[in-house]
Write an enzyme that holds these catalytic residues in place. Sequence first.
Site, PDB file in Angstrom:
ATOM      1  N   GLU A  91       0.989  -1.195   0.284  1.00 27.93           N
ATOM      2  CA  GLU A  91       0.091  -0.374  -0.018  1.00 27.93           C
ATOM      3  C   GLU A  91       0.340   1.408   0.145  1.00 27.93           C
ATOM      4  O   GLU A  91       0.837   2.194   0.861  1.00 27.93           O
ATOM      5  CB  GLU A  91      -0.762   0.047   0.950  1.00 27.93           C
ATOM      6  CG  GLU A  91      -2.076  -1.324   0.572  1.00 27.93           C
ATOM      7  CD  GLU A  91      -2.842  -1.107   2.432  1.00 27.93           C
ATOM      8  OE1 GLU A  91      -3.024  -0.825   3.502  1.00 27.93           O
ATOM      9  OE2 GLU A  91      -3.737  -2.714   2.547  1.00 27.93           O
TER      10      GLU A  91
ATOM     11  N   ASN B 156       2.163  -5.280  -2.893  1.00 30.42           N
ATOM     12  CA  ASN B 156       0.314  -5.568  -2.562  1.00 30.42           C
ATOM     13  C   ASN B 156      -0.525  -4.290  -2.494  1.00 30.42           C
ATOM     14  O   ASN B 156       0.056  -2.816  -1.399  1.00 30.42           O
ATOM     15  CB  ASN B 156       0.786  -6.738  -1.608  1.00 30.42           C
ATOM     16  CG  ASN B 156      -0.605  -6.795  -0.625  1.00 30.42           C
ATOM     17  OD1 ASN B 156      -1.427  -7.850  -2.164  1.00 30.42           O
ATOM     18  ND2 ASN B 156      -1.729  -7.026   0.291  1.00 30.42           N
TER      19      ASN B 156
ATOM     20  N   HIS C 172     -10.367  -6.615  -1.335  1.00 28.32           N
ATOM     21  CA  HIS C 172     -11.446  -6.198  -0.774  1.00 28.32           C
ATOM     22  C   HIS C 172     -12.616  -5.046  -1.642  1.00 28.32           C
ATOM     23  O   HIS C 172     -12.711  -3.775  -1.636  1.00 28.32           O
ATOM     24  CB  HIS C 172     -10.854  -4.940   0.382  1.00 28.32           C
ATOM     25  CG  HIS C 172      -9.805  -5.902   1.348  1.00 28.32           C
ATOM     26  ND1 HIS C 172     -10.511  -6.998   1.926  1.00 28.32           N
ATOM     27  CD2 HIS C 172      -8.644  -5.244   1.298  1.00 28.32           C
ATOM     28  CE1 HIS C 172      -9.313  -7.369   2.346  1.00 28.32           C
ATOM     29  NE2 HIS C 172      -7.931  -6.436   2.017  1.00 28.32           N
TER      30      HIS C 172
ATOM     31  N   GLU D 168      -5.908 -10.497  -1.104  1.00 30.63           N
ATOM     32  CA  GLU D 168      -6.667 -10.353   0.902  1.00 30.63           C
ATOM     33  C   GLU D 168      -8.233  -9.985  -0.115  1.00 30.63           C
ATOM     34  O   GLU D 168      -9.591  -9.652   0.355  1.00 30.63           O
ATOM     35  CB  GLU D 168      -6.544  -8.967   1.089  1.00 30.63           C
ATOM     36  CG  GLU D 168      -5.174  -9.032   0.893  1.00 30.63           C
ATOM     37  CD  GLU D 168      -4.260  -7.540   2.057  1.00 30.63           C
ATOM     38  OE1 GLU D 168      -5.409  -7.084   2.588  1.00 30.63           O
ATOM     39  OE2 GLU D 168      -3.646  -7.302   2.311  1.00 30.63           O
TER      40      GLU D 168
ATOM     41  N   ASP E 257     -12.045 -10.557  -0.382  1.00 28.36           N
ATOM     42  CA  ASP E 257     -13.312 -10.594   0.298  1.00 28.36           C
ATOM     43  C   ASP E 257     -14.198  -9.584  -0.488  1.00 28.36           C
ATOM     44  O   ASP E 257     -14.098  -8.591  -1.461  1.00 28.36           O
ATOM     45  CB  ASP E 257     -12.903 -10.253   2.023  1.00 28.36           C
ATOM     46  CG  ASP E 257     -12.647  -8.429   2.394  1.00 28.36           C
ATOM     47  OD1 ASP E 257     -12.425  -8.050   1.800  1.00 28.36           O
ATOM     48  OD2 ASP E 257     -12.284  -8.810   3.463  1.00 28.36           O
TER      49      ASP E 257
HETATM   50  O1  9MR Z   1      -7.115  -8.141   9.156  1.00 25.20           O
HETATM   51  C1  9MR Z   1      -6.420  -7.161   9.874  1.00 25.20           C
HETATM   52  C2  9MR Z   1      -6.723  -6.517  10.962  1.00 25.20           C
HETATM   53  O2  9MR Z   1      -7.008  -7.673  11.789  1.00 25.20           O
HETATM   54  C3  9MR Z   1      -5.842  -5.570  11.260  1.00 25.20           C
HETATM   55  O3  9MR Z   1      -6.582  -4.655  12.395  1.00 25.20           O
HETATM   56  C4  9MR Z   1      -5.295  -4.526  10.314  1.00 25.20           C
HETATM   57  C5  9MR Z   1      -4.881  -3.571  11.346  1.00 25.20           C
HETATM   58  O4  9MR Z   1      -4.739  -2.058  10.618  1.00 25.20           O
HETATM   59  O5  9MR Z   1      -5.286  -4.613   9.327  1.00 25.20           O
HETATM   60  C6  9MR Z   1      -5.907  -5.800   8.391  1.00 25.20           C
HETATM   61  O6  9MR Z   1      -5.475  -6.118   7.124  1.00 25.20           O
HETATM   62  C7  9MR Z   1      -4.791  -5.697   6.560  1.00 25.20           C
HETATM   63  C8  9MR Z   1      -4.381  -6.016   5.197  1.00 25.20           C
HETATM   64  O7  9MR Z   1      -2.969  -6.531   6.373  1.00 25.20           O
HETATM   65  C9  9MR Z   1      -3.565  -5.128   4.544  1.00 25.20           C
HETATM   66  N1  9MR Z   1      -4.478  -4.563   3.610  1.00 25.20           N
HETATM   67  C10 9MR Z   1      -5.639  -4.396   4.667  1.00 25.20           C
HETATM   68  C11 9MR Z   1      -6.539  -5.481   5.469  1.00 25.20           C
HETATM   69  C12 9MR Z   1      -7.175  -5.193   5.530  1.00 25.20           C
HETATM   70  O8  9MR Z   1      -6.935  -3.790   7.015  1.00 25.20           O
END
Ligand code: 9MR
Length: 319
Positions: free
Chosen positions: A129, A170, A206, A236, A238
């Site tokens: 990101e 990513n 997402h 990722e 969903d």
């Molecule tokens: O799913 C993850 C969540 O449990 C955490 O609290 C969060 C922290 O910022 O990160 C989420 O995973 C992220 C991933 O690492 C990167 N892309 C976005 C995902 C959803 O926020």
Amino acid sequence: MALRHLAAQAGLPLGAAVAAEPLRRDPAYRALLAREFGMVTCENAMKWGPIHPALRTWAFRDADAIVRFATRHAMAVRGHTLVWHSQQPRWLEHGSWSRPALTRVLRAHIATLVGRYRGRIGAWDVVNEAVNDDGTPRPTFWRRVLGPKYLDLAFHAAHRADPKARLFYNDYNAEALGEKSDAILRLVDGMRHRGVPVHGIGLQAHLLLGDLPDFKSVAANITRIAARGLTVQITELDIRIRRPVTAAKLRAQADAYLALAETCLASGACTAFVTWGATDKSSWVPGFFKGYDDALLFDRACRPKPAARSLAEVFNRQV
Ligand code: 9MR
């Protein structure tokens, strides 16, 4: 037949992000993962905050447990993530760093983490990101201290630590053609031009039911990435639904899962299809998007939803 085997036969390994807590205490979660998924990503356990809580302290317990589980069940592992702007420990983000000192810390972090799992993690999200939705560089901590070269540095360090691992950039909102996916390609093209070892682009996916990307445009984006000799992974996935969740919405969600899987399969360029969680019980969605839920393939009781059945259908059609 279980989804993981259908997916493997179709040539598109199916994975899930895994959380350490339910893995430890929920036998139904463990059984579902091992049966239905052929790949795992640590949802949080390998991020800086959880795994490197102080300069000289590492906390490998959760990550080790997930990798051990994967190995025991012959599942592949994606590593996530080495450079991100979120979930950073205080000592890192609030330290006062010179460029050389932070460079050393980043290199050492990557050498330790990637080195520990060398040979067991086939793909790493090296940088996560780094681009804003309008295509401009995200002004992160890393960019502020190290300048734009931090990406090159991270990829080189990861490659040194495990020369066989496939290294990914990513990001989200970059599945279809557009300003953001254009900017990511320019970024990755630039790195490759400079000889930086980057092998693929992770499309997080997402997605939101009712505002889905145009799958023709996603196909065109995957094609242009593949034309450069790069790999694509859905990292990722969903598809969140606005409450109330109805049978019709679940069917529409199933169609969207199916459309993305078909797009990947038709491209011949996707080497993973990973959902961000295994069941709706452990999904980040309800906690993060108020009023949205039900984004994954299995329900809270680990039962397959229409989306799981539509994936089985599309994988079956390939063989
Ligand atoms: O799913 C993850 C969540 O449990 C955490 O609290 C969060 C922290 O910022 O990160 C989420 O995973 C992220 C991933 O690492 C990167 N892309 C976005 C995902 C959803 O926020």
